[in-house]
Design a protein around this motif. Sequence first.
Motif, PDB file in Angstrom:
ATOM      1  N   THR A 133      59.399  31.764  65.317  1.00 10.67           N
ATOM      2  CA  THR A 133      59.076  30.939  66.485  1.00 10.67           C
ATOM      3  C   THR A 133      59.665  31.542  67.750  1.00 10.67           C
ATOM      4  OG1 THR A 133      58.962  28.931  65.137  1.00 10.67           O
ATOM      5  CG2 THR A 133      59.324  28.647  67.491  1.00 10.67           C
ATOM      6  N   ALA A 134      60.881  32.028  67.670  1.00  2.75           N
ATOM      7  CA  ALA A 134      61.525  32.629  68.838  1.00  2.75           C
ATOM      8  C   ALA A 134      60.779  33.855  69.331  1.00  2.75           C
ATOM      9  CB  ALA A 134      62.968  32.993  68.509  1.00  2.75           C
ATOM     10  N   GLU A 135      60.139  34.578  68.401  1.00  2.00           N
ATOM     11  CA  GLU A 135      59.387  35.779  68.754  1.00  2.00           C
ATOM     12  C   GLU A 135      57.932  35.477  69.107  1.00  2.00           C
ATOM     13  OE1 GLU A 135      60.521  38.896  69.099  1.00  2.00           O
ATOM     14  OE2 GLU A 135      62.545  38.124  68.765  1.00  2.00           O
ATOM     15  N   GLY A 136      57.535  34.213  69.015  1.00  8.86           N
ATOM     16  CA  GLY A 136      56.163  33.840  69.328  1.00  8.86           C
ATOM     17  C   GLY A 136      55.162  34.259  68.280  1.00  8.86           C
ATOM     18  N   ILE A 137      55.624  34.554  67.074  1.00 11.86           N
ATOM     19  CA  ILE A 137      54.736  34.989  65.987  1.00 11.86           C
ATOM     20  C   ILE A 137      54.066  33.761  65.376  1.00 11.86           C
ATOM     21  CG2 ILE A 137      54.703  36.013  63.665  1.00 11.86           C
ATOM     22  CD1 ILE A 137      57.071  37.776  64.687  1.00 11.86           C
ATOM     23  N   ASP A 138      52.738  33.834  65.234  1.00 14.15           N
ATOM     24  CA  ASP A 138      52.006  32.692  64.669  1.00 14.15           C
ATOM     25  C   ASP A 138      51.245  33.036  63.395  1.00 14.15           C
ATOM     26  OD1 ASP A 138      49.899  34.209  65.633  1.00 14.15           O
ATOM     27  OD2 ASP A 138      49.236  32.738  67.117  1.00 14.15           O
ATOM     28  N   THR A 139      51.249  34.307  62.997  1.00 10.36           N
ATOM     29  CA  THR A 139      50.462  34.767  61.856  1.00 10.36           C
ATOM     30  C   THR A 139      51.290  35.734  61.024  1.00 10.36           C
ATOM     31  OG1 THR A 139      48.404  34.601  63.127  1.00 10.36           O
ATOM     32  CG2 THR A 139      48.353  35.978  61.154  1.00 10.36           C
ATOM     33  N   LEU A 140      51.274  35.559  59.711  1.00  8.40           N
ATOM     34  CA  LEU A 140      51.981  36.458  58.814  1.00  8.40           C
ATOM     35  C   LEU A 140      51.000  37.152  57.881  1.00  8.40           C
ATOM     36  CD1 LEU A 140      55.087  34.328  57.799  1.00  8.40           C
ATOM     37  CD2 LEU A 140      55.027  36.270  59.373  1.00  8.40           C
ATOM     38  N   LEU A 141      50.958  38.466  57.954  1.00  9.47           N
ATOM     39  CA  LEU A 141      50.243  39.286  56.986  1.00  9.47           C
ATOM     40  C   LEU A 141      51.229  39.565  55.855  1.00  9.47           C
ATOM     41  CD1 LEU A 141      48.690  41.505  59.704  1.00  9.47           C
ATOM     42  CD2 LEU A 141      47.288  40.386  57.968  1.00  9.47           C
ATOM     43  N   ILE A 142      51.026  38.905  54.725  1.00 13.13           N
ATOM     44  CA  ILE A 142      52.009  38.899  53.653  1.00 13.13           C
ATOM     45  C   ILE A 142      51.644  39.931  52.596  1.00 13.13           C
ATOM     46  CG2 ILE A 142      53.099  37.498  51.863  1.00 13.13           C
ATOM     47  CD1 ILE A 142      52.524  35.039  53.622  1.00 13.13           C
ATOM     48  N   VAL A 143      52.598  40.820  52.307  1.00  9.21           N
ATOM     49  CA  VAL A 143      52.431  41.829  51.266  1.00  9.21           C
ATOM     50  C   VAL A 143      53.663  41.796  50.382  1.00  9.21           C
ATOM     51  CG1 VAL A 143      51.103  43.256  52.872  1.00  9.21           C
ATOM     52  CG2 VAL A 143      53.523  43.723  52.576  1.00  9.21           C
ATOM     53  N   GLY A 144      53.551  42.321  49.156  1.00  2.00           N
ATOM     54  CA  GLY A 144      54.750  42.429  48.344  1.00  2.00           C
ATOM     55  C   GLY A 144      54.619  41.893  46.941  1.00  2.00           C
ATOM     56  N   LEU A 145      55.770  41.478  46.387  1.00  2.00           N
ATOM     57  CA  LEU A 145      55.890  41.185  44.967  1.00  2.00           C
ATOM     58  C   LEU A 145      56.697  39.907  44.742  1.00  2.00           C
ATOM     59  CD1 LEU A 145      56.942  44.845  44.057  1.00  2.00           C
ATOM     60  CD2 LEU A 145      54.620  43.891  44.078  1.00  2.00           C
ATOM     61  N   THR A 146      56.320  39.128  43.757  1.00  2.00           N
ATOM     62  CA  THR A 146      55.090  39.223  43.003  1.00  2.00           C
ATOM     63  C   THR A 146      54.136  38.135  43.481  1.00  2.00           C
ATOM     64  OG1 THR A 146      55.899  37.764  41.225  1.00  2.00           O
ATOM     65  CG2 THR A 146      56.228  40.140  40.949  1.00  2.00           C
ATOM     66  N   THR A 147      52.855  38.349  43.202  1.00  2.00           N
ATOM     67  CA  THR A 147      51.823  37.444  43.707  1.00  2.00           C
ATOM     68  C   THR A 147      52.045  36.012  43.245  1.00  2.00           C
ATOM     69  OG1 THR A 147      50.308  39.321  43.450  1.00  2.00           O
ATOM     70  CG2 THR A 147      49.337  37.188  44.003  1.00  2.00           C
ATOM     71  N   SER A 148      52.363  35.843  41.969  1.00  2.00           N
ATOM     72  CA  SER A 148      52.506  34.500  41.409  1.00  2.00           C
ATOM     73  C   SER A 148      53.851  33.866  41.722  1.00  2.00           C
ATOM     74  CB  SER A 148      52.315  34.540  39.890  1.00  2.00           C
ATOM     75  OG  SER A 148      53.334  35.329  39.286  1.00  2.00           O
ATOM     76  N   GLY A 149      54.788  34.660  42.235  1.00  2.00           N
ATOM     77  CA  GLY A 149      56.127  34.160  42.494  1.00  2.00           C
ATOM     78  C   GLY A 149      56.441  34.053  43.963  1.00  2.00           C
ATOM     79  N   ASP A 157      54.807  28.058  51.956  1.00  2.00           N
ATOM     80  CA  ASP A 157      55.770  27.565  52.943  1.00  2.00           C
ATOM     81  C   ASP A 157      55.393  27.980  54.361  1.00  2.00           C
ATOM     82  OD1 ASP A 157      57.356  26.042  51.366  1.00  2.00           O
ATOM     83  OD2 ASP A 157      59.131  27.322  51.477  1.00  2.00           O
ATOM     84  N   ALA A 158      54.794  29.147  54.519  1.00  2.00           N
ATOM     85  CA  ALA A 158      54.350  29.565  55.849  1.00  2.00           C
ATOM     86  C   ALA A 158      53.374  28.543  56.415  1.00  2.00           C
ATOM     87  CB  ALA A 158      53.697  30.945  55.784  1.00  2.00           C
ATOM     88  N   LEU A 159      52.414  28.139  55.599  1.00  2.00           N
ATOM     89  CA  LEU A 159      51.450  27.122  56.021  1.00  2.00           C
ATOM     90  C   LEU A 159      52.162  25.834  56.406  1.00  2.00           C
ATOM     91  CD1 LEU A 159      48.276  26.396  56.013  1.00  2.00           C
ATOM     92  CD2 LEU A 159      48.822  25.280  53.841  1.00  2.00           C
ATOM     93  N   GLN A 160      53.132  25.428  55.611  1.00  2.00           N
ATOM     94  CA  GLN A 160      53.833  24.166  55.840  1.00  2.00           C
ATOM     95  C   GLN A 160      54.752  24.225  57.054  1.00  2.00           C
ATOM     96  OE1 GLN A 160      53.840  22.630  51.193  1.00  2.00           O
ATOM     97  NE2 GLN A 160      55.561  23.831  51.916  1.00  2.00           N
ATOM     98  N   HIS A 161      55.098  25.433  57.481  1.00  2.00           N
ATOM     99  CA  HIS A 161      55.906  25.602  58.692  1.00  2.00           C
ATOM    100  C   HIS A 161      55.042  25.888  59.924  1.00  2.00           C
ATOM    101  CE1 HIS A 161      59.330  25.939  55.921  1.00  2.00           C
ATOM    102  NE2 HIS A 161      60.097  25.704  56.970  1.00  2.00           N
ATOM    103  N   GLY A 162      53.737  25.886  59.762  1.00  2.00           N
ATOM    104  CA  GLY A 162      52.854  26.045  60.907  1.00  2.00           C
ATOM    105  C   GLY A 162      52.473  27.472  61.247  1.00  2.00           C
ATOM    106  N   PHE A 163      52.696  28.412  60.312  1.00  2.00           N
ATOM    107  CA  PHE A 163      52.289  29.799  60.515  1.00  2.00           C
ATOM    108  C   PHE A 163      51.043  30.087  59.679  1.00  2.00           C
ATOM    109  CE2 PHE A 163      56.904  29.533  60.966  1.00  2.00           C
ATOM    110  CZ  PHE A 163      57.060  29.992  62.264  1.00  2.00           C
ATOM    111  N   ARG A 164      50.182  30.957  60.197  1.00  2.00           N
ATOM    112  CA  ARG A 164      48.948  31.288  59.487  1.00  2.00           C
ATOM    113  C   ARG A 164      49.227  32.369  58.437  1.00  2.00           C
ATOM    114  NH1 ARG A 164      44.063  30.244  62.858  1.00  2.00           N
ATOM    115  NH2 ARG A 164      44.745  28.965  64.614  1.00  2.00           N
TER     116      ARG A 164
END
Length: 207
Positions: A133-149, A157-164
């Motif tokens: 929020t401090a950086e004005g970021i509104d969208t997260l391109l999420i990569v990494g491990l693991t998909t199910s975890g 949680d990103a959605l629930q915190h208001g980030f896309r």
Amino acid sequence: MKDLVEDARAAGYNTPLGAGTRPAVLVIDICAAYVTDGSPLRAPVEEAVRAAATMVKSARTSKVPVLFTRVSYRPGSTDGGLFRRKVPTLSVFEEGNPLGEFLDDPAPLPGETVVTKQYPSAFHGTALAANLTAEGIDTLLIVGLTTSGCVRATATDALQHGFRPLVVADACGDRDPRLHEANLYDLNAKYADVLDLDAALRVIEDR
């Protein structure tokens, strides 16, 4: 899978969120534990790691922020609580274990944010939401491990915190492709947009 997607759309799911005006790449827990033979967390994720590295390189070239997460526990502590009791192999993330270290690529550069976490979501018990929020970021391109975890938990949680949350399918991996595909399907239906690598790179390049 195509039939499932069409059925979900007919039921009112799969509505795209799209990217906002200021994206960042969030790299979830890419470390030695998932690519080292003999590790209890070893998984077939090499292609996902390479795709994640491509995302990071593109983001840095385009001056898009890159953030990393890592898991760390103090030996002999209660860090991680019931999560560590449920998954004893998380002991590989105790301080000092080389399996918890970042890879050569991708890895954080000096000055890039590293979020240290003890639970699946990068938001739980951390300052990630406040920092974004401090950086004005509104969208997260999420990569990494693991998909199910940790990818799934963080995207939700990103959605629930208001980030896309935009989950990059090719840049995420799991110990079983069935888990990977099932969780991508469900994330795309209810909690995130799931993109392939080319589409995710266009989000960076078109910002």
